[in-house]
Design a protein around this motif. Sequence first.
Motif, PDB file in Angstrom:
ATOM      1  N   ASN A   1      53.240  50.971  26.397  1.00  0.00           N
ATOM      2  CA  ASN A   1      52.213  50.280  27.164  1.00  0.00           C
ATOM      3  C   ASN A   1      52.644  48.844  27.351  1.00  0.00           C
ATOM      4  O   ASN A   1      53.416  48.304  26.557  1.00  0.00           O
TER       5      ASN A   1
ATOM      6  N   GLN B   1      48.585  51.663  36.360  1.00  0.00           N
ATOM      7  CA  GLN B   1      49.956  51.228  36.586  1.00  0.00           C
ATOM      8  C   GLN B   1      49.932  50.122  37.635  1.00  0.00           C
ATOM      9  O   GLN B   1      49.463  50.315  38.752  1.00  0.00           O
TER      10      GLN B   1
ATOM     11  N   GLY C   1      56.495  50.192  28.471  1.00  0.00           N
ATOM     12  CA  GLY C   1      55.312  49.899  29.278  1.00  0.00           C
ATOM     13  C   GLY C   1      55.626  48.997  30.452  1.00  0.00           C
ATOM     14  O   GLY C   1      54.949  49.044  31.466  1.00  0.00           O
ATOM     15  N   SER C   2      56.650  48.181  30.310  1.00  0.00           N
ATOM     16  CA  SER C   2      56.984  47.254  31.387  1.00  0.00           C
ATOM     17  C   SER C   2      58.475  47.313  31.667  1.00  0.00           C
ATOM     18  O   SER C   2      59.285  47.340  30.747  1.00  0.00           O
ATOM     19  N   TYR C   3      58.830  47.318  32.923  1.00  0.00           N
ATOM     20  CA  TYR C   3      60.240  47.371  33.332  1.00  0.00           C
ATOM     21  C   TYR C   3      60.282  47.074  34.818  1.00  0.00           C
ATOM     22  O   TYR C   3      59.244  46.936  35.464  1.00  0.00           O
TER      23      TYR C   3
ATOM     24  N   GLU D   1      62.124  53.295  31.877  1.00  0.00           N
ATOM     25  CA  GLU D   1      60.955  53.762  32.612  1.00  0.00           C
ATOM     26  C   GLU D   1      60.311  54.984  31.956  1.00  0.00           C
ATOM     27  O   GLU D   1      59.254  55.427  32.380  1.00  0.00           O
TER      28      GLU D   1
ATOM     29  N   TYR E   1      54.909  55.121  40.202  1.00  0.00           N
ATOM     30  CA  TYR E   1      56.313  55.055  39.845  1.00  0.00           C
ATOM     31  C   TYR E   1      56.543  55.778  38.527  1.00  0.00           C
ATOM     32  O   TYR E   1      55.646  55.911  37.699  1.00  0.00           O
TER      33      TYR E   1
ATOM     34  N   ILE F   1      56.954  46.939  37.068  1.00  0.00           N
ATOM     35  CA  ILE F   1      55.934  47.929  36.739  1.00  0.00           C
ATOM     36  C   ILE F   1      55.336  47.617  35.368  1.00  0.00           C
ATOM     37  O   ILE F   1      56.062  47.365  34.409  1.00  0.00           O
ATOM     38  N   HIS F   2      54.040  47.617  35.322  1.00  0.00           N
ATOM     39  CA  HIS F   2      53.358  47.524  34.034  1.00  0.00           C
ATOM     40  C   HIS F   2      52.438  48.730  33.894  1.00  0.00           C
ATOM     41  O   HIS F   2      51.613  48.979  34.771  1.00  0.00           O
ATOM     42  N   ASN F   3      52.610  49.424  32.805  1.00  0.00           N
ATOM     43  CA  ASN F   3      51.757  50.583  32.558  1.00  0.00           C
ATOM     44  C   ASN F   3      50.812  50.285  31.425  1.00  0.00           C
ATOM     45  O   ASN F   3      51.171  49.605  30.458  1.00  0.00           O
TER      46      ASN F   3
ATOM     47  N   CYS G   1      57.089  56.685  34.974  1.00  0.00           N
ATOM     48  CA  CYS G   1      56.636  55.919  33.823  1.00  0.00           C
ATOM     49  C   CYS G   1      56.512  56.862  32.635  1.00  0.00           C
ATOM     50  O   CYS G   1      56.651  58.078  32.776  1.00  0.00           O
TER      51      CYS G   1
END
Lengths: 750, 1223
Positions: B499, B939, B613-615, B609, B562, B955-957, B564
Amino acid sequence: MTTYQEFIQQNEDRDGVRFSWNLWPSSRLEATRLVVPVSCLFTPLKERPDLPPVQYEPVLCSRANCKAVLNPLCQVDFRAKVWACNFCFQRNPFPPSYAGISEVNQPAELMPQFSTIEYIVQRGPQTPLIFLYVVDTCLEEEDLQALKGSLQMSLSLLPPNALVGLITFGRMVQVHELSCEGIAKSYVFRGTKDLTSKQIQVVPWLPRMPLHRAGRREATRHPSLFLQPIHRVDMNLTDLLGELQRDPWPVPQGKRPLRSTGVALSVAVGLLEGTFPNTGARVMLFVGGPPTQGPGMVVGDELKIPIRSWHDIQKDNARHLKKATKFYEALGNRSAANGHSIDIYACALDQTGLLEMKCLSNLTGGHIVMGDSFNTSLFTQTFQGVFSKDHNGDFRMAFGGVLEIKTSRELKVCGAIGPCVSLNSKGPYVSENEMGIGGTNQWKMCSLTPSSTLGIYLEVVNQHNAPIPQGGRGAIQFVTQYQHSNTQKRIRVTTITRNWADAQSQIQHIESSFDQEAAAVLMARLGVFRAESEEGPDVLRWLDRQLIRLCQKFGQYNKEDPTSFRLSESLSLYPQFMFHLRRSPFLQVFNNSPDESSYYRHHFTRQDLTQSLIMIQPILYSYSFHGPPEVSLAPPTHPYRVCFVLQTIAQWQKAGYQEMPEYQNFKQLLKAPQDDANDILETRFPMPRYINTEHGGSQARFLLSKVNPSQTHNNLYAWGQESGAPILTDDVSLQVFMDHLKKLAVSSSA
Amino acid sequence: MNVNQHTPMAPPYGQPQPSYGQPGYGQPTYAPLDSGYPAPYTPHNGPASAYHPGIPPQGYSSFTSFPSKAMAANPISDPSSPLDLGPARGPPTSGPTPVQAASQYNQHSSGDMQNGPPPATQAPPRPPASLQYNPGGVNMSAQQPSFPQHYGPPPTMHQVTNQMTGMHISSGPPTPAGPGYAPPPSSQPPTSHYSAPPQPSYSQSHPPASSAPSQLPPSSAPAGSQQYYPSSAPPSQQPISSLPPTSQQRFVSPGQPQHTFPPSSTSYAGPAPPPTQPASTPVTQTQPPFLPHQPPFSSAPGGQPPAFTTGPPPPAQGSFPPQAPPPSSQPGSFPPPSSVSSGQYPSSMPPPQQPPQSQPPTYHPGPPPPQAQMPPTSIGQSNHQPPGPQGPPSPTGPLQQPPLQQGMQTGYPPQHNGAFGQPRSPQPGYGGPYQGQPNYGAPAPTPQAQKRLDPDAIPSPIQVIEDDKAKTTEPFTTGVRGQAPPLVTTNFQVKDQGNASPRFVRCTAYNMPCTADMAKQSQVPLAAVIKPLAILPPDETPPYLVDHGEGGPIRCNRCKAYMCPYMQFIEGGRRFQCSFCSCVTEVPPHYFQHLDHTGRRVDCYDRPELSLGSYEFLATVDYCKNNKIPQPPAYIFLIDVSYNAVKSGLVSIICQELKSLLDHLPRENPEMDSVIRVGFVTYNKVLHFYNVKSSLAQPQMLVVSDVSDMFVPLLDGFLVNVNESRQVIESLLDQIPEMFADTRETETVFGPVIQAGLEALKAADCAGKLFVFHTSLPIAEAPGKLKNREDKKLIGTDKEKSLFQPQAGFYNNLAKECVTQGCCVDLFLFPNQYVDVATLGVVPVSTGGSIYKYTYFQAESDQERFLNDLRRDVQKPVGFDAVMRVRTSTGIRATDFFGSFFMNNTTDVELAGLDCDKAITVEFKHDDKLSEETGALMQCAVLYTSCSGQRRLRIHNMAVNCCSQLADLYRNCETDTIINFLSKYAFRGVLNNPTKAVRDTLVNQCAQILACYRKNCASPSSAGQLILPECMKLLPVYLNCVLKSDVLLPGADVSLDDRAYLRQLISCMDVAETHVFFYPRLLPLVKLESGALPVAVRDSEERLSKGGVYLLETGLHLFLWVGASVQQELLLNIFGTPSFGQIDSSMTSLPVLENPISQRLREIIDSFRAQRSRYMKLILVKQEDRAELMFKHFLVEDKSASGGASYVDFLCHMHKEIRQLLS
């Protein structure tokens, strides 16, 4: 006084005046029957090396609406120290400074040989001349380099105290500040925006002007940031010109470069208007193509849409024509009102929009130069010619001229045709009948050269039943105030007089006083003037009718017998002039682009008589190639070559090529026996367009069409023009023309 | 009230509780109260004290707030309390808090209407009492009503206390109860009570406790008992001092527990109290009254210890009442109270220490007492009473009278209370507070004290912050769904396990309600604050860059989410099922990988990914505008060179700075030169462009005077590479100041300036950023010309909102164009008068830009701040031409967005520029049911162009839990984030609604949130109790700060520009920034030599010690407050001068002195500045200097000059609101 010819010549040399009639019919009715109006060609600043200006103020008639200048025709009572105005008959006392006047101690203005006299007066501050360069940067690199060179060169020709300014334009318009150091500063205007004069004034043309109330004098004392004395910014400006780049905005394929000529001019006019109103100034516009955007746009930037042709214009298919013309006219009028003149130096293979822009120069007395490229000696030389100097080392240019005409009460002024604008001065001398620029007896000529010549049209208003006493003389006084190129204010006064003659009893005298050259040019000017506003065929028809009527009036013939037709010597050449005039590019647009027509007309209406005649009848001089000058037609046996070359020579003459060493042979050729012509040629400032004529090609169309109309190319220019020609067309030779003329002249039905 | 904290309160009461308990919540007490004010008070106090004891235990953490406990805790505090009174609760933070709390109470009671109100409330019930009161505070009448409310709250407080226990449970799941209970132990009787009652049933327990206390009270005065129970009876009693007490009680109960905790902290101990007292007295009006009362108390405290231990508390309460009424007989009263308080203090003292450490255990055993004390401070209670509204009036009648009147007025409130339970402990509570006050009392006037809640008894932000810090020892791992991260004020490391880090995303609730109904019922906003490009600390790894090749990032076919960690691979890895929309998508061959036995891809941990959580993804050309790889961005500097700018030295400062700054343009690879191109424009009424092409010998200036139709006059040479054109640029920057040195032009344009930059970017076909340095209202004839419309008369009217709206539509359209081009605008304003920030800010705000404002800019004093801001603004990482899209799993969806951006449709957040400091708050709404099993996923994908011109997707999930029980929701909320959301929501609301309506809406929503909790989650208890969920116990105090902010409640000296500026500023703040903005950090500068920062104190004047030096930080401002009687040694160490009078209050930086204190202080200041996105200018404030007014503005727990309620008052008000909802 021996012959009229000599009299005329003498008058021209002394006063710069040539009248169509040197005896004036004594009544309105008789005058109208003479067909050619009483009129004159007047060259206000005709060079008079032998005439030193006097250093005092002219003496004026004290009557408020007269103000005529004391002149040799005035009656003087030396004892009473009183003089009578010869125009209004007011008796005026001499000013105190004339206390010592006597029959043996007369001031110059009373001596007959000073019918033309020039005064130097002290009025207002002396303001330096102003030269504002307006430079198109959408040029080919070569052209731009050449132009930069010419401009840099010109800086050295300017008087050190002259103010210079620089505006460059392409897609944008840049006004360069010349006084800044360390950083090159310029004001930029969008090329598409029709700037009001107010918007232009946003620019601090005059930094921190102390008081607006202080008015114009104040303005002149604080040189604008953008107009600086050349001696101060010489280096800056030279560098600036040196760094001038082509317009950087990309020009996509199939497009013309965006050229904001209209805005550039608008800014230039606004700049001068805001800083130096009523001061002698020259805006010198250098363009390499037509305006393609913004106000004054002549053609769009799409290359697939060609610039308007006569054909388009006649079909009313020139979208931008009216709008652009209106724009430039407004601009020209503004400029004229402020006494600034605008020169146009257009060098491009295609048209540059002179048709629309011509009024700028026409109204302000500016030059128009048309060439193929700035990178030619033609342009270089011509441009240098602008800065030519007279025997005193002064520029052959004057500024802010105002010409006022005063006449005897039997005469009134109908109008003038030439590089001038009306000042709308109503007065007793003004006729209701307008010819040319009428309705006034004062005109402004923002820029003058020694050869600038106006056609002045007069009207005899004396009624038929009020005969003028025998020996009565009519008088006309031309008062020209102007700023000399050395910044002096001067007034030149020319007072001329002519005898009245009763047309019924003295018709032969009148006929012999006819100056057919002057008359031809004067009529030509009328024709050209009309052509600006009327359909070509109508003008031709009018000219024809005038010619026929003149022949009917003065010809000797038996009715219905063309062969019996004879004209006296004083009229013998007149029909021939008319023939050539009809075919000249001034009236014929066939084979000429609209720009070219405008260009020719522009020059025609400002040149003095000799030049004008050359322009009407170049063949006249061409003949000198084969022998002594003679007024005759080109022999049919040498149609092409002769005409071809001769035509070229005529053009080259205009270009001043005769002064260039490499064209020495031509100079020889051109050395016409007429000394007058040579003098004129040297001082002339023409700029021919077709220097490569002998190479043939499209440029030869003029000659070909003239020489042998039957072989005329039916190119799209002027197609359809021919069919409308009413009586005579281009495809007739002079002989045919003359035959027709005779036939019509003798015809009782005409 | 303080909810969990309240529980602590209970402990404080604990001691008193006995009494309270006995009173059976005071009803009995009330009765007594009726009989005699003193009695009521005493009873109250008594109860309070009783509670305290009980509460303290509970409250540790939460309860700490309870003043009563605090009070009790530190005798020392007493001294401090007086100080507090004077200074205004500044000290509260630590040890002082208790005292302060007490003082606060006192103040409130006395000075503030609150105190009065309470009485008033009582009054109504009790005619006689009221009468008495009436005499006292005539003026109060108006205010009184408010008091009642306050009172109302107080009662709740009591309950709270009970609840507190419950609270504790809820909040500190296990601990709360324990601790809370523990505290009680601390207080002898209470403790027992607490211990007993605490978890089981606080209310019940309390009763018992109270009973005990009540007994005590009885001894001292019946009032005490009444108070507790009084809640019911109170009304009558309330009129008298009882009301306040009630409130106190409430607070106490809740607060106490909390307080207890806080108290635990040394803060209570000695520090503040004593010193503060002196100063405090003068401070607030309310305080003065308190002071009087307090003094007695204080005195009492002094010798009280014994008293406290046992009966004192009750007595104290009793005393309070007495005091109030007696003003005359303060002394007598005082003793009791004092004793009570003292008792508390003592207890508190110990507790503080213990609580912090091991709350639960400690509390129970030893801690309780202290805690109890803390709670006792039950300040909470007192606070409640203070509820301020009334409080203010009270000031008028600092004396008892005011209270009386208040009481009268409050009478109404009391009624309310009554409704809820007049007795509501309010009275008792008040009593408690008073008791607390007593402590303070010494310093403050007794009457007020009576009515007030003990500030220390109400939930303390500082305590919560400190507790969280103490609790957070391990790195925070994001792998556990629904786990709330540590607070923003805590330093912690994050480990990304699937996350997004809380540094990127923070949610209001980590346990979302499953259904819309629940969400609606709870009114808890569901939102996330996303800071997509946040910079991570050096010990955390920045997001990895993932390249999926020519095909671009792998996405769900339907919803386009995206790839994830939530994607489920099926069919042996050949397909994956989208967890957002359930659609099944083929895995492209090049991305195929086998699954292991658990169904996870074998390469799971090799691919960011799939495991993080973030990439970031590398975007392909399909993701570029016009399908063209973007050009590197450009920075354009547009500098106002009008007279003002030149004269102030601004132009030369900028030019000088730019010369070096240009070497620090953002770049991705530090080894390389930045690819960003730069351009320069200066302007006044016309614009000057500069050609700085490298081939030129000197720059060229191109002036555009036609501003009506802006265009860029040059193509080549405007935007250049810094290194290539360095010489020309430097030459230019040298010459600009000279060129305009003697300009006389005062008019400026603005619209065309932005247009110019925009056109330049268009011409260059790139995105970029404009730095506009502007000084004045653009009145020159041009598009976007503005007129001065500042009209203070509109403030407070329905037309006020128009002042926040742009006055010309021109800028909206311009902003739209800017966004289309990716042209971000940063605006630096240097106004000397109104510039209409609301309008000028439209473009920056819509383009993701920032506004910086330097009013009355002076080169000497403001240069540093400006340059630091500029440097940071130029250098900070930024993305351009960004589009953010938030996708969510079925059941919820993002419905609203707050921040600096532009939206063309309802889903895509368009940001011309997005820098590392910008946060976007996203609100979610249900559109279907959520499942507890799958939770809710979101997301956030941000497509942007990096500063090197690379197109990327960040991207942040985030996955959160879902719950079907409201209790779960309330257990996993984050108040700081909620405040962030609410403030943004409210600040946007002022655009279209009268500010009053906005404020009401806020209050209403919070009341609903809390009422819902009270109704559905808290253990049943008296309606008069304020019960707050543990994780939201700070909601009232923070909300009050929002309500008091300049935007919503402007003071007379706040310009319209300031408000508009703040409004826009806050719209893009992240949680940490809003937190410190709304609740500034106030550091006492003690023990500076050591490495750790001193523990902050609460933002109240009471907490300031006249002999101390304090540092206050808001994120925008930095104040150094110097007490009037500061130690010479400290002065020498910090300022190098021995005399207070010689300190130059205009200094903006401290002298560099070679001593540990000076060094450390400067270090601290530097570290503060480093933490914030804007440089804070140091403003020196000497006590009783004129500048102090500005400083006091940030003491947000106090009443504000603009009419904002004090924390205590507001808490009471909130309680009343809640009760209304519940009824």
